[in-house]
Motif scaffolding. Sequence first.
Motif, PDB file in Angstrom:
ATOM      1  N   ARG A   1       1.388  -0.148   5.878  1.00 46.26           N
ATOM      2  CA  ARG A   1       0.371   0.724   5.291  1.00 46.26           C
ATOM      3  C   ARG A   1       1.073   1.951   4.740  1.00 46.26           C
ATOM      4  O   ARG A   1       1.983   2.491   5.371  1.00 46.26           O
TER       5      ARG A   1
ATOM      6  N   ARG B   1      -0.400  -0.317   0.398  1.00 48.79           N
ATOM      7  CA  ARG B   1       0.322  -1.278   1.213  1.00 48.79           C
ATOM      8  C   ARG B   1       1.616  -1.673   0.519  1.00 48.79           C
ATOM      9  O   ARG B   1       1.669  -1.831  -0.683  1.00 48.79           O
TER      10      ARG B   1
ATOM     11  N   GLU C   1       6.617  -5.366  -2.998  1.00 49.57           N
ATOM     12  CA  GLU C   1       5.454  -5.100  -3.846  1.00 49.57           C
ATOM     13  C   GLU C   1       4.661  -3.952  -3.247  1.00 49.57           C
ATOM     14  O   GLU C   1       4.406  -3.929  -2.043  1.00 49.57           O
TER      15      GLU C   1
ATOM     16  N   LYS D   1       1.002  -2.375  -3.402  1.00 47.17           N
ATOM     17  CA  LYS D   1      -0.333  -2.831  -3.798  1.00 47.17           C
ATOM     18  C   LYS D   1      -1.391  -1.773  -3.490  1.00 47.17           C
ATOM     19  O   LYS D   1      -1.228  -0.972  -2.582  1.00 47.17           O
ATOM     20  N   ARG D   2      -2.446  -1.825  -4.257  1.00 41.43           N
ATOM     21  CA  ARG D   2      -3.674  -1.083  -3.958  1.00 41.43           C
ATOM     22  C   ARG D   2      -4.754  -2.144  -3.904  1.00 41.43           C
ATOM     23  O   ARG D   2      -5.059  -2.761  -4.918  1.00 41.43           O
ATOM     24  N   GLY D   3      -5.242  -2.396  -2.714  1.00 44.35           N
ATOM     25  CA  GLY D   3      -6.156  -3.520  -2.540  1.00 44.35           C
ATOM     26  C   GLY D   3      -5.384  -4.796  -2.819  1.00 44.35           C
ATOM     27  O   GLY D   3      -4.319  -5.023  -2.252  1.00 44.35           O
ATOM     28  N   ASN D   4      -5.893  -5.610  -3.721  1.00 47.15           N
ATOM     29  CA  ASN D   4      -5.203  -6.847  -4.095  1.00 47.15           C
ATOM     30  C   ASN D   4      -4.373  -6.714  -5.363  1.00 47.15           C
ATOM     31  O   ASN D   4      -3.738  -7.663  -5.793  1.00 47.15           O
ATOM     32  N   GLU D   5      -4.397  -5.536  -5.991  1.00 46.60           N
ATOM     33  CA  GLU D   5      -3.682  -5.328  -7.249  1.00 46.60           C
ATOM     34  C   GLU D   5      -2.240  -4.889  -7.000  1.00 46.60           C
ATOM     35  O   GLU D   5      -1.983  -3.934  -6.265  1.00 46.60           O
ATOM     36  N   VAL D   6      -1.291  -5.594  -7.625  1.00 47.98           N
ATOM     37  CA  VAL D   6       0.125  -5.228  -7.527  1.00 47.98           C
ATOM     38  C   VAL D   6       0.408  -4.127  -8.548  1.00 47.98           C
ATOM     39  O   VAL D   6       0.207  -4.319  -9.744  1.00 47.98           O
TER      40      VAL D   6
ATOM     41  N   THR E   1       6.600  -3.843  -8.535  1.00 52.59           N
ATOM     42  CA  THR E   1       7.389  -4.917  -7.950  1.00 52.59           C
ATOM     43  C   THR E   1       8.860  -4.579  -8.126  1.00 52.59           C
ATOM     44  O   THR E   1       9.274  -4.133  -9.193  1.00 52.59           O
TER      45      THR E   1
END
Length: 138
Positions: free
Chosen positions: A69, A78, A92, A94-99, A102
Amino acid sequence: MTDQIAPFLGTWLLDLDDSEFDQSDLPRSGQCRIEEEFGLVTIRMMLVTAEGETVEGEMAAIPGGPGQRLSQSGLADRLLLFFEGDRTLTSEAKRGNEVLMTARRRLSEDGRTLEIEQSVNVPGQGEVVNTAIYRRAQ
């Protein structure tokens, strides 16, 4: 996992002649240090920018784990670290499920060169990529 991370461990020095930065001017110098302790991998980066400013960053995660986190970042929440095959260590943000970001660390066959390709999705600009070539410190 220790065997898989072992070839990446150590200090890596930026090779300015072979690197290409789209996100910013080429820095004056750079270093990457990768360490592992009890499965936790820590990656420390240090760059001296073209303007002479020192920029440092550190991330730590367990490869293949659920992710760390991020409370310090205003964008990402994350950080994931995982292997893509034997010679690529990827992180990676990420914010939520969005990358959002990378970074792929690709190790050469002889283990002496580490290519770090970092891509960032910049709102309004799309993806920008830096490709930094690091050589193992002696």
